[in-house]
Design a protein around this motif. Structure first.
Motif, PDB file in Angstrom:
ATOM      1  N   HIS A 198       0.831  -1.208   0.000  1.00 23.94           N
ATOM      2  CA  HIS A 198       0.000   0.000   0.000  1.00 23.94           C
ATOM      3  C   HIS A 198       0.867   1.261   0.000  1.00 23.94           C
ATOM      4  CE1 HIS A 198      -3.444  -2.361   0.105  1.00 23.94           C
ATOM      5  NE2 HIS A 198      -3.821  -2.252   1.362  1.00 23.94           N
ATOM      6  N   THR A 199       1.956   1.242   0.755  1.00 23.31           N
ATOM      7  CA  THR A 199       2.844   2.417   0.802  1.00 23.31           C
ATOM      8  C   THR A 199       3.473   2.674  -0.554  1.00 23.31           C
ATOM      9  OG1 THR A 199       3.325   1.997   3.146  1.00 23.31           O
ATOM     10  CG2 THR A 199       4.840   3.431   1.948  1.00 23.31           C
ATOM     11  N   MET A 200       3.947   1.621  -1.205  1.00 25.18           N
ATOM     12  CA  MET A 200       4.544   1.777  -2.535  1.00 25.18           C
ATOM     13  C   MET A 200       3.528   2.357  -3.525  1.00 25.18           C
ATOM     14  SD  MET A 200       7.762   0.804  -2.532  1.00 25.18           S
ATOM     15  CE  MET A 200       7.766   1.741  -1.007  1.00 25.18           C
ATOM     16  N   ARG A 201       2.326   1.852  -3.473  1.00 19.10           N
ATOM     17  CA  ARG A 201       1.293   2.345  -4.402  1.00 19.10           C
ATOM     18  C   ARG A 201       0.954   3.795  -4.116  1.00 19.10           C
ATOM     19  NH1 ARG A 201      -4.758  -0.325  -5.191  1.00 19.10           N
ATOM     20  NH2 ARG A 201      -5.583   1.299  -6.594  1.00 19.10           N
ATOM     21  N   TYR A 202       0.858   4.161  -2.847  1.00 18.54           N
ATOM     22  CA  TYR A 202       0.530   5.545  -2.482  1.00 18.54           C
ATOM     23  C   TYR A 202       1.630   6.504  -2.940  1.00 18.54           C
ATOM     24  CZ  TYR A 202      -1.277   9.434   0.276  1.00 18.54           C
ATOM     25  OH  TYR A 202      -1.800  10.652   0.661  1.00 18.54           O
ATOM     26  N   LEU A 203       2.879   6.135  -2.750  1.00 15.45           N
ATOM     27  CA  LEU A 203       3.988   6.991  -3.162  1.00 15.45           C
ATOM     28  C   LEU A 203       4.015   7.179  -4.675  1.00 15.45           C
ATOM     29  CD1 LEU A 203       6.863   5.707  -0.839  1.00 15.45           C
ATOM     30  CD2 LEU A 203       5.389   7.700  -0.522  1.00 15.45           C
ATOM     31  N   ASP A 245      11.221  -2.872  -5.979  1.00 22.55           N
ATOM     32  CA  ASP A 245      10.182  -1.870  -5.680  1.00 22.55           C
ATOM     33  C   ASP A 245      10.788  -0.473  -5.539  1.00 22.55           C
ATOM     34  OD1 ASP A 245       8.334  -3.883  -5.732  1.00 22.55           O
ATOM     35  OD2 ASP A 245       8.184  -4.105  -3.555  1.00 22.55           O
ATOM     36  N   ILE A 246      11.943  -0.380  -4.882  1.00 17.73           N
ATOM     37  CA  ILE A 246      12.604   0.908  -4.721  1.00 17.73           C
ATOM     38  C   ILE A 246      13.031   1.477  -6.069  1.00 17.73           C
ATOM     39  CG2 ILE A 246      14.638   2.059  -3.766  1.00 17.73           C
ATOM     40  CD1 ILE A 246      12.516   1.527  -1.683  1.00 17.73           C
ATOM     41  N   GLN A 247      13.528   0.614  -6.942  1.00 18.69           N
ATOM     42  CA  GLN A 247      13.951   1.069  -8.260  1.00 18.69           C
ATOM     43  C   GLN A 247      12.753   1.568  -9.081  1.00 18.69           C
ATOM     44  OE1 GLN A 247      16.018  -2.385  -9.697  1.00 18.69           O
ATOM     45  NE2 GLN A 247      18.016  -1.681  -8.961  1.00 18.69           N
ATOM     46  N   GLU A 248      11.611   0.920  -8.920  1.00 22.01           N
ATOM     47  CA  GLU A 248      10.419   1.385  -9.617  1.00 22.01           C
ATOM     48  C   GLU A 248      10.022   2.783  -9.152  1.00 22.01           C
ATOM     49  OE1 GLU A 248       7.217  -1.363  -9.286  1.00 22.01           O
ATOM     50  OE2 GLU A 248       7.858  -2.523 -11.048  1.00 22.01           O
TER      51      GLU A 248
END
Length: 252
Positions: A198-203, A245-248
């Motif tokens: 959820h955090t990745m999507r929100y960012l 995920d960080i690279q995305e």
């Protein structure tokens, strides 16, 4: 019998009220509001667990009756009596056979029973046991479905967005100039959890600037940093899915 459902109902009511009131205090900034919100949340979870246990006991109790238990206890008493009489001397068994208490050619005393004999009682007790197990299974399934529904409801992305927007996300679109700069600092994880996704999507969707904690794979000498992107050797990647995920986020 009356006290159980009454207490369970009151605990359920208090749990629902605490769940409804807790968000009013948790979202505020004062220490007193934070303490009240945390207390209400803890109280809500505690009362809901106790009420669920009480409702399960009530449901199991409703599946069996006192008469069924009495019948089973009577069967146990008959079984004990049979065992004692079977241990009697051959002379006593012979007298009992002549008196008609023992069927000829059999070693077990014949005890007349009303309503189908001991076989009927055994069948009755078997039905009672099956009904209790069935009720326990049904109650467990209902509790499991309830927990899964709560997890699904509160684990939805929309619920996460509403919570973040209430705390700091509203600043991204605050004012007439399209919001204020927001920097999300020192967030991290050691597992591919629902929170992380959820955090990745929100960012990504809100174009939030961020800094990840941490790059190093060692918290201090001899102690691994589970949130680290790299292993303690500072060369190899600790968790490839997290680096991906960080690279995305970087390349968005």
């Amino acid at each position: 019998a009356v006290l159980g459902p009454g207490v369970a109902f009151l605990l359920t009511l208090f749990s629902v009220l605490a769940f409804l009131l807790a968000p009013r205090y948790v979202g505020r900034c004062t220490m007193m509001d934070w303490v009240v919100g945390l207390s209400l949340t803890s109280f809500a979870f505690g009362t809901s667990a106790v009420s669920l246990f009480l409702w399960m006991r009530i449901a199991l109790g409703a599946c069996s009756s006192d008469s069924d238990s009495t019948e089973c206890e009577g069967l146990d008493a008959s079984a004990r009596e049979i065992s004692i009489r079977e241990m009697a001397s051959p002379v006593v068994r012979g007298v009992a056979t002549l008196a008609g208490a023992v069927s000829p050619g059999q070693g077990r005393p014949f005890i007349p029973e009303a309503g189908g004999g001991s076989g009927g009682k055994q069948a009755l007790c078997m039905r009672v046991l099956v009904s209790k197990r069935l009720c326990a299974l049904v109650v467990s399934l209902v509790a499991l479905i309830l927990l899964l529904s709560l997890h699904h409801r509160f684990g939805e992305y929309d619920v996460f967005v509403a919570e973040v927007d209430e705390r700091w996300g509203f600043m991204l679109s605050w004012g007439d100039d399209g919001g204020v700069p927001v920097w999300l600092g020192e967030f991290g994880t050691s597992s591919d959890s629902l929170y992380w996704r959820h955090t990745m999507r929100y960012l990504r969707e809100h174009d939030v600037d961020w800094s990840y904690w941490s790059l190093n794979g060692e918290m201090r000498p001899g102690h691994r940093e589970s949130f680290g992107l790299l292993n303690p050797d500072m060369v190899t990647v600790q968790q490839p899915w997290k680096m991906h995920d960080i690279q995305e986020l970087i390349n968005r």
